[in-house]
Write an enzyme that holds these catalytic residues in place. Structure first.
Site, PDB file in Angstrom:
ATOM      1  N   LYS A 194       0.769  -1.157   0.032  1.00 44.78           N
ATOM      2  CA  LYS A 194      -0.031   0.028  -0.004  1.00 44.78           C
ATOM      3  C   LYS A 194       1.013   1.169  -0.018  1.00 44.78           C
ATOM      4  CE  LYS A 194      -4.527   0.917   0.243  1.00 44.78           C
ATOM      5  NZ  LYS A 194      -5.710   0.008  -0.288  1.00 44.78           N
TER       6      LYS A 194
HETATM    7  P1  NAD Z   1     -13.170   7.526  -2.637  1.00 44.82           P
HETATM    8  O1  NAD Z   1     -12.055   8.734  -2.627  1.00 44.82           O
HETATM    9  O2  NAD Z   1     -13.432   7.465  -4.199  1.00 44.82           O
HETATM   10  O3  NAD Z   1     -14.359   7.768  -1.815  1.00 44.82           O
HETATM   11  C1  NAD Z   1     -14.210   7.990  -0.521  1.00 44.82           C
HETATM   12  C2  NAD Z   1     -15.627   8.340   0.061  1.00 44.82           C
HETATM   13  O4  NAD Z   1     -15.517   8.406   1.563  1.00 44.82           O
HETATM   14  C3  NAD Z   1     -15.917   9.807  -0.375  1.00 44.82           C
HETATM   15  O5  NAD Z   1     -17.219   9.849  -0.412  1.00 44.82           O
HETATM   16  C4  NAD Z   1     -15.716  10.542   0.903  1.00 44.82           C
HETATM   17  O6  NAD Z   1     -16.584  11.790   0.893  1.00 44.82           O
HETATM   18  C5  NAD Z   1     -16.083   9.613   1.932  1.00 44.82           C
HETATM   19  N1  NAD Z   1     -15.498  10.051   3.338  1.00 44.82           N
HETATM   20  C6  NAD Z   1     -14.196  10.334   3.475  1.00 44.82           C
HETATM   21  N2  NAD Z   1     -14.005  10.701   4.840  1.00 44.82           N
HETATM   22  C7  NAD Z   1     -15.293  10.528   5.419  1.00 44.82           C
HETATM   23  C8  NAD Z   1     -16.000  10.673   6.719  1.00 44.82           C
HETATM   24  N3  NAD Z   1     -14.968  11.282   7.703  1.00 44.82           N
HETATM   25  N4  NAD Z   1     -17.299  10.706   6.959  1.00 44.82           N
HETATM   26  C9  NAD Z   1     -17.863   9.916   5.956  1.00 44.82           C
HETATM   27  N5  NAD Z   1     -17.432   9.856   4.670  1.00 44.82           N
HETATM   28  C10 NAD Z   1     -16.145  10.012   4.185  1.00 44.82           C
HETATM   29  O7  NAD Z   1     -12.560   6.186  -2.211  1.00 44.82           O
HETATM   30  P2  NAD Z   1     -12.751   4.829  -2.669  1.00 44.82           P
HETATM   31  O8  NAD Z   1     -11.729   4.352  -3.554  1.00 44.82           O
HETATM   32  O9  NAD Z   1     -14.264   4.494  -2.915  1.00 44.82           O
HETATM   33  O10 NAD Z   1     -12.230   4.105  -1.316  1.00 44.82           O
HETATM   34  C11 NAD Z   1     -13.287   3.986  -0.225  1.00 44.82           C
HETATM   35  C12 NAD Z   1     -12.952   2.959   0.773  1.00 44.82           C
HETATM   36  O11 NAD Z   1     -12.957   1.792   0.081  1.00 44.82           O
HETATM   37  C13 NAD Z   1     -11.436   2.922   1.282  1.00 44.82           C
HETATM   38  O12 NAD Z   1     -11.337   2.428   2.598  1.00 44.82           O
HETATM   39  C14 NAD Z   1     -10.518   2.035   0.149  1.00 44.82           C
HETATM   40  O13 NAD Z   1      -9.367   1.760   1.034  1.00 44.82           O
HETATM   41  C15 NAD Z   1     -11.435   0.892   0.365  1.00 44.82           C
HETATM   42  N6  NAD Z   1     -11.150   0.246  -1.035  1.00 44.82           N
HETATM   43  C16 NAD Z   1     -11.197   0.818  -2.059  1.00 44.82           C
HETATM   44  C17 NAD Z   1     -10.989   0.103  -3.579  1.00 44.82           C
HETATM   45  C18 NAD Z   1     -11.108   0.823  -4.690  1.00 44.82           C
HETATM   46  O14 NAD Z   1     -10.961   0.060  -5.789  1.00 44.82           O
HETATM   47  N7  NAD Z   1     -11.135   2.152  -4.953  1.00 44.82           N
HETATM   48  C19 NAD Z   1     -10.755  -1.375  -3.365  1.00 44.82           C
HETATM   49  C20 NAD Z   1     -10.877  -1.815  -1.987  1.00 44.82           C
HETATM   50  C21 NAD Z   1     -11.122  -1.196  -1.006  1.00 44.82           C
END
Ligand code: NAD
Length: 490
Positions: free
Chosen positions: A176
């Site tokens: 990561k």
């Molecule tokens: P992203 O940046 O597209 O979206 C993040 C979202 O979380 C946004 O809507 C943001 O407003 C919200 N957010 C941030 N802080 C917040 C808070 N304090 N309270 C409420 N909402 C909040 O990110 P993503 O890619 O969708 O990733 C989201 C989660 O999923 C993370 O934990 C990431 O590690 C995990 N994840 C992502 C992927 C991927 O393919 N993108 C894969 C596996 C896991």
């Protein structure tokens, strides 16, 4: 209290000038990459109405320095990850020597690199890449751009990537990385230079057969394309076209895969469907709420709609909203794209953070950041299932409470593995110069994630443990086998 409550009875004061209360522009999501507009306005988060009672911006979302310091939500994530290993080990009596290896990360790189800002001054940034383990294949894991990124978080998330790839049986290890920035503070051009200079600083510590980054919080296909281009531009010309797969989650034209954008949300929904099937639960008419409306949350929400389920409440960094009649996930996704967050969505009412967690629904999908389901939030939850789209969304106390309340949990390392599975498909397509159709991607993804789901369920039944511990057991078992077969060099 959130932004919508703050709007009531505001008297319009000038922007605070003190350093402490300086308002900073913040545009949610894929910050400013396309828009890059700078506006002035209301702090969208702060509880302190008296100080932050400022005119609401027409678009965009704002926050103040106070909120920035307040959002610290860390509680030794890495330590929590290791506690899970201990727990799994105590249940299944894993080899202690192998557990010792798993408790450590293999390589930790911290880079400090200079970047020229638009006004010509130079700023030095800190970036991280942690490689936890590559016994099963090249290191694999996302890159996060967020002010809270630090070595503890990256260590924890890298370690979780090792479990994730092991559970779903794909030939990758775990890594990561990230940069400790709020992307909203920078112009699109500055962000591009930051991403490229970070890639240059990482040098040969990443590579298509060695360590392959992907998108995570606040990073996206465009950033992946910059990383790919920088990497390819700094190696020998005859090697370049053999390196398309140095990152996954790329734009399709740059070698990305169809289905990668929705893959994590799709995997979450495949898991929910399987849970519903196993429990004789009808998803048609079922209700759900989603925390985080970015890549994972918005895709999971939209795909749940296809099952006839109804989204009741949503929370993102800009606020929380609810509509008992249902919120249309596609319409909300368009709104978020345009306005930067769910705040002020006209077809739902604003609610508090507490009201969001208290909303009675069948399924809760956390898809934001880690430790969101803490003690307080877990006590408030009134749901049958938590399907963890985010990494580490439940802290130790929260987990105990979910178990006490007999709320089913599909744990993160299984539930959100769709992203890395389709990243694997993208990597394979690049290596073979192939282009797979969406049907093929979805069919293969479903097969892999459902068989992982079955393994975790079977382990939970066999060892009579919760699903989080069961998922850990499945992952550790696979790694233990590999280490035992190969031995320890020399
Ligand atoms: P992203 O940046 O597209 O979206 C993040 C979202 O979380 C946004 O809507 C943001 O407003 C919200 N957010 C941030 N802080 C917040 C808070 N304090 N309270 C409420 N909402 C909040 O990110 P993503 O890619 O969708 O990733 C989201 C989660 O999923 C993370 O934990 C990431 O590690 C995990 N994840 C992502 C992927 C991927 O393919 N993108 C894969 C596996 C896991």
């Amino acid at each position: 209290m959130r932004n919508n409550d703050l709007k009531k009875g505001l008297d319009l004061k000038p922007l605070p000038t003190s350093k402490e209360w300086k308002l900073l522009y913040y545009q949610h999501g894929r910050p400013g990459l396309d828009e890059g507009k700078k506006l002035k306005g209301l702090c969208s988060y702060c509880d302190l109405q008296s100080i932050c009672g400022l005119p609401k911006p027409e678009t965009g979302v704002w926050r103040c320095e106070y909120y920035k310091s307040k959002v610290s939500r860390k509680s030794n994530l890495h330590e929590n990850v290791l506690k899970l290993v201990e727990k799994a080990q105590s249940v299944n009596n894993f080899d202690r020597d192998i557990a010792k290896i798993m408790a450590e990360t293999m390589n930790e790189l911290v880079v400090h690199f200079p970047v020229k800002m638009d006004d010509d001054h130079v700023k030095v940034f800190t970036g991280y890449r942690v490689q936890h383990n590559n016994a099963l294949g090249p290191f694999k894991g996302g890159l996060r751009f967020h002010p809270m990124v630090d070595i503890d978080e990256v260590r924890a998330l890298a370690t979780m990537m090792t479990w994730k790839t092991a559970i779903v049986n794909i030939p990758f290890g775990g890594a990561k990385g990230g940069i400790q920035i709020d992307p909203a503070d920078y112009s699109p051009k500055e962000l591009e230079r930051i991403a490229r200079r970070f890639t240059f600083a990482l040098g040969n510590n990443i590579g298509p057969e060695y360590d392959i980054p992907a998108p995570d919080v606040n990073t996206n296909p465009k950033i992946m394309a910059w990383i790919q281009d920088t990497y390819m531009s700094t190696i020998a010309p005859d090697e370049r076209n053999r390196c398309l797969h140095v990152v996954t989650g790329k734009p399709i034209d740059s070698g990305g895969s169809v289905g990668r954008e929705k893959a994590t949300g799709q995997g979450v929904v495949f898991c929910i469907e399987k849970w519903a099937q196993d429990n004789g639960f009808n998803l048609k008419g079922a209700t759900y709420s989603v925390q985080g409306y970015g890549n994972v949350g918005s895709w999971a929400a939209r795909l749940m709609k296809m099952n006839g389920s109804k989204m009741i409440a949503v929370e993102d960094v800009t606020g929380s909203i609810k509509n008992n009649q249902g919120i249309d996930p596609d319409d909300l996704a368009l709104y978020v794209k345009e306005h930067g967050g769910v705040v002020d969505y006209p077809k739902a009412k604003a609610i508090s953070h507490e009201a969001f967690f208290s909303t009675k629904v069948d399924i809760f999908i956390p898809a934001a950041l880690e430790n969101a389901i803490n003690k307080d939030a877990a006590e408030l939850l009134n749901v049958k299932l938590v399907a963890e789209g985010a990494n580490g969304p439940t802290d130790e106390d929260g987990d105990e409470i979910l178990q006490r309340k007999k709320i089913d949990v599909i744990p993160d390392i299984l539930c959100n593995s769709g992203g890395v599975i389709v990243s694997y498909f993208e990597w394979l397509q690049n290596k073979r110069s192939e282009f797979w159709e969406l049907d093929e991607i979805d069919t293969k993804l479903k097969k892999i994630i459902i068989s992982a789901y079955d393994r975790v369920r079977d382990a939970a039944e066999k060892y009579k443990v919760d699903w989080r511990t069961a998922a850990q057991i499945v992952a550790l078992y696979r790694l233990e086998m590999v280490y035992k077969e190969r031995g320890i060099f020399p």
